[in-house]
Design a protein around this motif. Structure first.
Motif, PDB file in Angstrom:
ATOM      1  N   GLU A 120      51.190  14.323 -11.010  1.00  0.00           N
ATOM      2  CA  GLU A 120      50.263  15.170 -11.778  1.00  0.00           C
ATOM      3  C   GLU A 120      49.723  14.422 -12.995  1.00  0.00           C
ATOM      4  OE1 GLU A 120      47.871  18.255 -12.482  1.00  0.00           O
ATOM      5  OE2 GLU A 120      49.274  18.290 -10.805  1.00  0.00           O
ATOM      6  N   ASP A 121      50.591  13.707 -13.702  1.00  0.00           N
ATOM      7  CA  ASP A 121      50.164  12.924 -14.871  1.00  0.00           C
ATOM      8  C   ASP A 121      49.112  11.888 -14.484  1.00  0.00           C
ATOM      9  OD1 ASP A 121      52.035  14.253 -16.508  1.00  0.00           O
ATOM     10  OD2 ASP A 121      53.552  12.682 -16.244  1.00  0.00           O
ATOM     11  N   LEU A 122      49.390  11.158 -13.408  1.00  0.00           N
ATOM     12  CA  LEU A 122      48.454  10.126 -12.966  1.00  0.00           C
ATOM     13  C   LEU A 122      47.141  10.746 -12.512  1.00  0.00           C
ATOM     14  CD1 LEU A 122      47.788   7.186 -12.431  1.00  0.00           C
ATOM     15  CD2 LEU A 122      48.932   7.394 -10.208  1.00  0.00           C
ATOM     16  N   ALA A 123      47.230  11.825 -11.767  1.00  0.00           N
ATOM     17  CA  ALA A 123      46.025  12.502 -11.290  1.00  0.00           C
ATOM     18  C   ALA A 123      45.156  12.950 -12.461  1.00  0.00           C
ATOM     19  CB  ALA A 123      46.407  13.691 -10.413  1.00  0.00           C
ATOM     20  N   GLU A 124      45.795  13.505 -13.462  1.00  0.00           N
ATOM     21  CA  GLU A 124      45.058  13.968 -14.640  1.00  0.00           C
ATOM     22  C   GLU A 124      44.402  12.789 -15.364  1.00  0.00           C
ATOM     23  OE1 GLU A 124      46.300  16.011 -18.780  1.00  0.00           O
ATOM     24  OE2 GLU A 124      46.987  17.071 -16.975  1.00  0.00           O
ATOM     25  N   LEU A 154      43.376  10.066 -14.112  1.00  0.00           N
ATOM     26  CA  LEU A 154      42.299   9.497 -13.292  1.00  0.00           C
ATOM     27  C   LEU A 154      41.220  10.513 -12.938  1.00  0.00           C
ATOM     28  CD1 LEU A 154      44.428   7.337 -10.831  1.00  0.00           C
ATOM     29  CD2 LEU A 154      43.299   6.623 -12.944  1.00  0.00           C
ATOM     30  N   ASP A 155      41.421  11.756 -13.361  1.00  0.00           N
ATOM     31  CA  ASP A 155      40.488  12.839 -13.061  1.00  0.00           C
ATOM     32  C   ASP A 155      40.316  13.040 -11.552  1.00  0.00           C
ATOM     33  OD1 ASP A 155      38.866  14.968 -13.826  1.00  0.00           O
ATOM     34  OD2 ASP A 155      37.040  13.737 -13.755  1.00  0.00           O
ATOM     35  N   ILE A 156      41.456  13.009 -10.858  1.00  0.00           N
ATOM     36  CA  ILE A 156      41.490  13.312  -9.429  1.00  0.00           C
ATOM     37  C   ILE A 156      42.638  14.289  -9.200  1.00  0.00           C
ATOM     38  CG2 ILE A 156      40.434  11.140  -8.672  1.00  0.00           C
ATOM     39  CD1 ILE A 156      43.137  10.007  -8.094  1.00  0.00           C
ATOM     40  N   SER A 157      42.785  14.775  -7.991  1.00  0.00           N
ATOM     41  CA  SER A 157      43.818  15.772  -7.728  1.00  0.00           C
ATOM     42  C   SER A 157      45.188  15.126  -7.490  1.00  0.00           C
ATOM     43  CB  SER A 157      43.440  16.628  -6.512  1.00  0.00           C
ATOM     44  OG  SER A 157      43.580  15.887  -5.323  1.00  0.00           O
ATOM     45  N   ARG A 158      46.232  15.897  -7.750  1.00  0.00           N
ATOM     46  CA  ARG A 158      47.582  15.440  -7.466  1.00  0.00           C
ATOM     47  C   ARG A 158      47.743  15.194  -5.972  1.00  0.00           C
ATOM     48  NH1 ARG A 158      51.678  16.851  -4.958  1.00  0.00           N
ATOM     49  NH2 ARG A 158      50.890  18.936  -4.566  1.00  0.00           N
ATOM     50  N   TYR A 159      47.074  16.024  -5.191  1.00  0.00           N
ATOM     51  CA  TYR A 159      47.120  15.876  -3.736  1.00  0.00           C
ATOM     52  C   TYR A 159      46.568  14.508  -3.305  1.00  0.00           C
ATOM     53  CZ  TYR A 159      46.483  17.017   1.203  1.00  0.00           C
ATOM     54  OH  TYR A 159      46.536  17.010   2.570  1.00  0.00           O
ATOM     55  N   THR A 160      45.532  14.034  -3.983  1.00  0.00           N
ATOM     56  CA  THR A 160      44.966  12.716  -3.680  1.00  0.00           C
ATOM     57  C   THR A 160      45.992  11.631  -3.962  1.00  0.00           C
ATOM     58  OG1 THR A 160      42.706  13.454  -4.117  1.00  0.00           O
ATOM     59  CG2 THR A 160      43.110  11.083  -4.239  1.00  0.00           C
ATOM     60  N   ILE A 161      46.705  11.744  -5.076  1.00  0.00           N
ATOM     61  CA  ILE A 161      47.758  10.768  -5.400  1.00  0.00           C
ATOM     62  C   ILE A 161      48.877  10.844  -4.369  1.00  0.00           C
ATOM     63  CG2 ILE A 161      49.516  10.091  -7.101  1.00  0.00           C
ATOM     64  CD1 ILE A 161      46.626   9.471  -7.957  1.00  0.00           C
ATOM     65  N   GLN A 162      49.274  12.050  -4.011  1.00  0.00           N
ATOM     66  CA  GLN A 162      50.333  12.229  -3.008  1.00  0.00           C
ATOM     67  C   GLN A 162      49.937  11.567  -1.692  1.00  0.00           C
ATOM     68  OE1 GLN A 162      51.032  16.331  -2.008  1.00  0.00           O
ATOM     69  NE2 GLN A 162      52.722  15.862  -0.649  1.00  0.00           N
ATOM     70  N   LEU A 180      38.218   3.283  -1.388  1.00  0.00           N
ATOM     71  CA  LEU A 180      37.973   2.188  -2.323  1.00  0.00           C
ATOM     72  C   LEU A 180      37.925   2.702  -3.755  1.00  0.00           C
ATOM     73  CD1 LEU A 180      37.405  -0.767  -2.859  1.00  0.00           C
ATOM     74  CD2 LEU A 180      34.989  -0.315  -2.404  1.00  0.00           C
ATOM     75  N   ASP A 181      37.298   3.842  -3.960  1.00  0.00           N
ATOM     76  CA  ASP A 181      37.204   4.415  -5.294  1.00  0.00           C
ATOM     77  C   ASP A 181      38.591   4.705  -5.871  1.00  0.00           C
ATOM     78  OD1 ASP A 181      35.484   5.366  -7.437  1.00  0.00           O
ATOM     79  OD2 ASP A 181      36.207   7.375  -6.906  1.00  0.00           O
ATOM     80  N   THR A 182      39.462   5.282  -5.063  1.00  0.00           N
ATOM     81  CA  THR A 182      40.824   5.586  -5.514  1.00  0.00           C
ATOM     82  C   THR A 182      41.603   4.308  -5.799  1.00  0.00           C
ATOM     83  OG1 THR A 182      40.815   7.641  -4.239  1.00  0.00           O
ATOM     84  CG2 THR A 182      42.956   6.830  -4.952  1.00  0.00           C
ATOM     85  N   VAL A 183      41.477   3.321  -4.938  1.00  0.00           N
ATOM     86  CA  VAL A 183      42.159   2.040  -5.142  1.00  0.00           C
ATOM     87  C   VAL A 183      41.737   1.425  -6.477  1.00  0.00           C
ATOM     88  CG1 VAL A 183      42.356  -0.352  -4.317  1.00  0.00           C
ATOM     89  CG2 VAL A 183      42.474   1.534  -2.685  1.00  0.00           C
TER      90      VAL A 183
END
Length: 87
Positions: A30-34, A36-44, A54-57
């Motif tokens: 959740e901390d990382l997602a916040e 990076l302004d992306i969802s926790r689900y994306t990090i998971q 590529l954008d997430t990487v």
């Protein structure tokens, strides 16, 4: 037998690196997602090797100050002239 690296292998390795870096900074997904302004689900999904856009990487690499290393690796590959076209 050729020991080929697959896209799945790379996605899994990127996910492991992300998780390792995140945990070393004592961050939750959740901390990382916040940050990076992306969802926790994306990090998971990223950490499980299932969503390595590529954008997430690039966002993750930039956040953990790995962007210059990634850029340098690409420049080194370019300089080595070992780029073989598939066409």
């Amino acid at each position: 037998m050729i020991n080929a690296v697959t896209i799945k292998d790379v996605k899994l390795q990127l996910g492991k690196l992300c998780k390792q870096k995140r945990q070393s900074y004592e961050m939750s997904q959740e901390d990382l997602a916040e940050a990076l302004d992306i969802s926790r689900y994306t990090i998971q999904k990223f950490e499980s090797g299932k969503n390595a856009t590529l954008d997430t990487v690039l966002k993750i690499a930039n956040h953990f100050d790995l962007l210059s290393n990634l850029y340098q690796a690409l420049k080194d590959i370019e300089k080595s002239n070992d780029i073989n076209s598939l066409y």
